[in-house]
Design a protein around this motif. Structure first.
Motif, short mmCIF file in Angstrom:
data_model
loop_
_atom_site.label_atom_id
_atom_site.label_comp_id
_atom_site.label_asym_id
_atom_site.label_seq_id
_atom_site.Cartn_x
_atom_site.Cartn_y
_atom_site.Cartn_z
N LEU A 258 0.94 -1.28 0.05
CA LEU A 258 0.00 -0.05 -0.10
C LEU A 258 0.82 1.20 0.01
CD1 LEU A 258 -3.01 0.61 -0.12
CD2 LEU A 258 -2.78 1.08 2.46
N PHE A 259 1.93 1.09 0.66
CA PHE A 259 2.87 2.22 0.68
C PHE A 259 3.54 2.57 -0.63
CE2 PHE A 259 7.67 2.61 0.54
CZ PHE A 259 7.69 4.12 0.64
N ILE A 260 3.86 1.67 -1.59
CA ILE A 260 4.42 1.78 -2.77
C ILE A 260 3.32 2.13 -3.72
CG2 ILE A 260 4.07 -0.62 -3.64
CD1 ILE A 260 7.31 1.63 -3.56
N LYS A 261 2.00 1.76 -3.57
CA LYS A 261 1.06 2.18 -4.31
C LYS A 261 0.70 3.68 -4.24
CE LYS A 261 -1.41 -2.18 -4.70
NZ LYS A 261 -2.69 -2.77 -4.34
N GLY A 262 0.87 4.32 -2.80
CA GLY A 262 0.47 5.51 -2.37
C GLY A 262 1.55 6.49 -3.06
N VAL A 263 2.85 6.09 -3.01
CA VAL A 263 4.10 6.96 -3.56
C VAL A 263 4.33 6.99 -5.01
CG1 VAL A 263 5.14 7.07 -1.25
CG2 VAL A 263 5.96 5.29 -2.82
N SER A 264 3.71 5.85 -5.85
CA SER A 264 4.01 5.56 -7.24
C SER A 264 3.70 6.79 -7.97
CB SER A 264 3.17 4.47 -7.63
OG SER A 264 1.81 4.78 -7.64
N SER A 265 2.76 7.58 -7.53
CA SER A 265 2.41 8.90 -8.46
C SER A 265 3.40 9.78 -8.15
CB SER A 265 1.12 9.50 -8.37
OG SER A 265 0.79 9.88 -6.73
N LEU A 266 4.12 9.79 -6.98
CA LEU A 266 5.09 10.79 -6.82
C LEU A 266 6.58 10.36 -7.49
CD1 LEU A 266 4.97 11.16 -2.68
CD2 LEU A 266 3.79 12.44 -4.45
N LYS B 285 6.64 8.73 -10.36
CA LYS B 285 6.49 8.81 -11.87
C LYS B 285 6.25 10.39 -12.21
CE LYS B 285 2.80 6.16 -12.13
NZ LYS B 285 1.82 5.34 -12.77
N SER B 286 6.12 11.50 -11.21
CA SER B 286 6.17 12.78 -11.59
C SER B 286 7.51 13.25 -11.41
CB SER B 286 5.18 13.62 -10.62
OG SER B 286 5.42 13.31 -9.39
N ASP B 287 8.36 12.57 -10.68
CA ASP B 287 9.81 12.96 -10.33
C ASP B 287 10.70 11.90 -10.62
OD1 ASP B 287 12.12 14.33 -9.33
OD2 ASP B 287 11.42 14.58 -7.60
N GLY C 88 15.25 -8.92 2.43
CA GLY C 88 15.48 -9.75 1.30
C GLY C 88 15.09 -9.05 -0.10
N THR C 89 15.67 -9.94 -1.09
CA THR C 89 15.34 -9.50 -2.54
C THR C 89 14.09 -9.34 -2.78
OG1 THR C 89 15.55 -11.66 -3.30
CG2 THR C 89 17.60 -10.29 -3.29
N PHE C 90 13.45 -8.68 -3.68
CA PHE C 90 12.05 -8.54 -4.07
C PHE C 90 11.66 -9.84 -4.61
CE2 PHE C 90 13.44 -3.89 -5.08
CZ PHE C 90 12.59 -3.35 -3.81
N THR C 91 10.41 -10.23 -4.15
CA THR C 91 9.74 -11.29 -4.81
C THR C 91 8.92 -11.08 -6.13
OG1 THR C 91 7.34 -10.65 -3.82
CG2 THR C 91 8.77 -11.88 -2.31
N ASN C 92 8.51 -12.25 -6.77
CA ASN C 92 7.98 -12.03 -8.07
C ASN C 92 6.93 -11.31 -8.06
OD1 ASN C 92 10.29 -13.60 -9.39
ND2 ASN C 92 8.93 -15.52 -9.12
N SER C 93 5.98 -11.45 -6.99
CA SER C 93 4.75 -10.60 -7.07
C SER C 93 5.24 -9.15 -6.61
CB SER C 93 3.76 -11.18 -5.82
OG SER C 93 4.37 -10.94 -4.49
N GLU C 94 6.17 -8.72 -5.87
CA GLU C 94 6.69 -7.40 -5.77
C GLU C 94 7.16 -6.63 -7.12
OE1 GLU C 94 7.96 -7.16 -0.87
OE2 GLU C 94 9.24 -8.09 -2.41
N LEU C 95 7.94 -7.52 -7.62
CA LEU C 95 8.37 -6.95 -8.94
C LEU C 95 7.23 -6.86 -10.10
CD1 LEU C 95 11.65 -9.29 -9.67
CD2 LEU C 95 11.52 -7.08 -8.82
N LYS C 96 6.47 -7.69 -9.95
CA LYS C 96 5.08 -7.66 -10.99
C LYS C 96 4.38 -6.32 -10.35
CE LYS C 96 0.91 -9.58 -12.40
NZ LYS C 96 0.11 -10.94 -12.07
N LEU C 97 3.96 -6.03 -9.40
CA LEU C 97 3.43 -4.93 -8.64
C LEU C 97 4.46 -3.53 -9.19
CD1 LEU C 97 1.42 -3.29 -7.07
CD2 LEU C 97 2.85 -3.86 -5.07
N LEU C 98 5.63 -3.48 -8.83
CA LEU C 98 6.41 -2.35 -9.22
C LEU C 98 6.50 -2.28 -10.92
CD1 LEU C 98 9.61 -2.95 -7.07
CD2 LEU C 98 7.72 -1.43 -6.68
N SER C 99 6.35 -3.09 -11.55
CA SER C 99 6.14 -3.15 -13.06
C SER C 99 4.95 -2.44 -13.44
CB SER C 99 6.55 -4.48 -13.72
OG SER C 99 6.64 -4.38 -15.11
N LEU D 53 3.09 -0.75 -11.71
CA LEU D 53 2.79 0.80 -11.45
C LEU D 53 3.92 1.64 -12.25
CD1 LEU D 53 2.82 0.37 -7.63
CD2 LEU D 53 0.85 0.86 -9.03
N GLY D 54 4.66 1.08 -12.84
CA GLY D 54 5.74 1.86 -13.83
C GLY D 54 6.93 2.54 -13.11
N ILE D 55 7.05 1.81 -12.07
CA ILE D 55 8.24 2.47 -11.17
C ILE D 55 9.31 1.52 -10.79
CG2 ILE D 55 6.84 4.41 -10.08
CD1 ILE D 55 6.71 2.33 -7.57
#
Length: 367
Positions: A209-217, A219-221, A232-243, A245-247
């Motif tokens: 939820l944190f990463i969703k909340g800051v994703s627009s910040l 992308k604008s900077d 630990g390293t990012f999980t596959n589900s985390e990498l998918k979410l980051l992708s 969100l475009g960040i």
């Protein structure tokens, strides 16, 4: 007065807040005149006690993992604890976690139990159905001579969830072990402008939820990043979410020891602590010690520990997270004010204070 500590947490943890807590307590309490302690430990690979100031334990299979390794360590350490309990050469027993294996061997000696949080009770669905932590904790809470709660929030939870007698519980806050070092060169390529997230990212830690909340910040900077220290390293589900969100290219993860973590705190725009629940929240003190502005959840124990030295958000609201973080990263004066307040708030917490209050609790039992 002699205190016997058991080896549970030093058997199972190499790093972790609970083993750090008992390491700090034991190191400080042996400096107090009239107080001694033993840690009934034979085998451990715990990082904090590697200097072996209190024990002569051996480190075994440090670089080798195999099925049953920790269970073997546990059996050997418990067997040694049974011998120490049989000797009865102590005044108070203090287990380091919730396994009640020692109850039949205590004799008439009292024991003190530290309760760190009520995560298993509040977030039971994230643990396997075979987990016995709640059952064991409830039994020990009932039988302990005194209970240490590491925050008023945890004490309130104990009373509410277990119906524990309030007079039996003493609130003793924790201290800080992370301190910045000047002019260190870690040879890490990190962004100049970043938000810091520390530790585990799953479940109630609220990373998604944190990463969703800051994703627009982000992308604008394009110059703004998120650095995740530890966890630990990012999980596959985390990498998918980051992708999605475009960040993906603006969020990094690094492993970190204490020195690296202090460096991350010291250089961050702000430390973000979006957890849905904490028994105490040691990273708050770490950020204060390193002069890092804090923005965090306004629930659980976090306001109790951070006081006026933080900006708070609703951790269930992406909008609240985004707006609060946006405010702090765009206001240099606010960040400076929070850093100064953080230094002041840090003065309320130290391991020496924790140890002194724990000593008084021990002595009160023996009167």
């Amino acid at each position: 007065m002699k205190i016997l500590y058991d080896p549970q947490i030093f058997t199972w943890q190499k790093y972790g807040g609970i083993s750090r807590y008992f390491h700090e307590i034991t190191q400080n309490i042996i400096e107090i005149e009239g107080v001694s302690c033993d840690l009934s430990l034979l085998i451990s690979n715990n990082h904090y006690i590697s200097e072996k100031k209190l024990t002569k334990h051996i480190e075994l299979f440090k670089k080798t993992d195999f099925r049953g390794k920790l269970r073997l360590f546990d059996y050997i350490n418990k067997s040694n604890t049974f011998l120490e309990l049989k000797r009865q050469n102590f005044d108070i027993f203090h287990p380091t976690y919730y396994d009640p294996y020692f109850l039949k061997h205590l004799g008439n000696k009292p024991f003190v139990l530290t309760v760190y949080d009520m995560i298993h009770e509040k977030f039971g669905s994230i643990f396997p159905i075979t987990d016995k932590t709640t059952e064991r904790k409830k039994l020990l809470v009932k039988k302990a001579a005194k209970i240490i709660a590491i925050s008023q929030s945890t004490k309130n939870d104990l009373i509410q969830i277990f119906d524990t007698d309030e007079s039996k519980i003493e609130v003793i806050h924790l201290g800080n072990s992370i301190f910045p070092k000047e002019n260190i060169n870690l040879n890490l390529e990190i962004p100049e402008k970043y938000l810091l997230f520390v530790g585990n990212r799953n479940n109630y830690k609220n990373f998604n939820l944190f990463i969703k909340g800051v994703s627009s910040l982000l992308k604008s900077d394009n110059d703004l990043f998120v650095v995740c220290a530890g966890g630990g390293t990012f999980t596959n589900s985390e990498l998918k979410l980051l992708s999605e969100l475009g960040i993906l290219k603006q969020v990094f993860q690094y492993n970190s020891d204490d020195e690296t973590l202090a460096f991350f705190y010291r250089n961050a725009l702000t430390f973000v602590f979006p957890s849905l629940y904490e028994g105490f929240g040691i990273p708050i003190l770490e950020s204060f010690s390193c002069g890092c502005p804090l923005v965090c959840s306004g629930i659980s124990s976090l306001p109790e520990i951070a006081g006026e030295a933080a900006c708070y958000f609703d951790p269930y609201s992406e909008e609240s997270i985004r707006n609060t973080i946006s405010t702090i990263i765009n206001d240099a004066n606010l960040r400076k004010d929070l850093v100064n307040k953080g230094y002041g708030q840090l003065n309320n917490f130290s391991w020496k204070k924790t140890t002194e209050e724990t000593r008084k609790l021990y002595e009160g039992i023996l009167k």
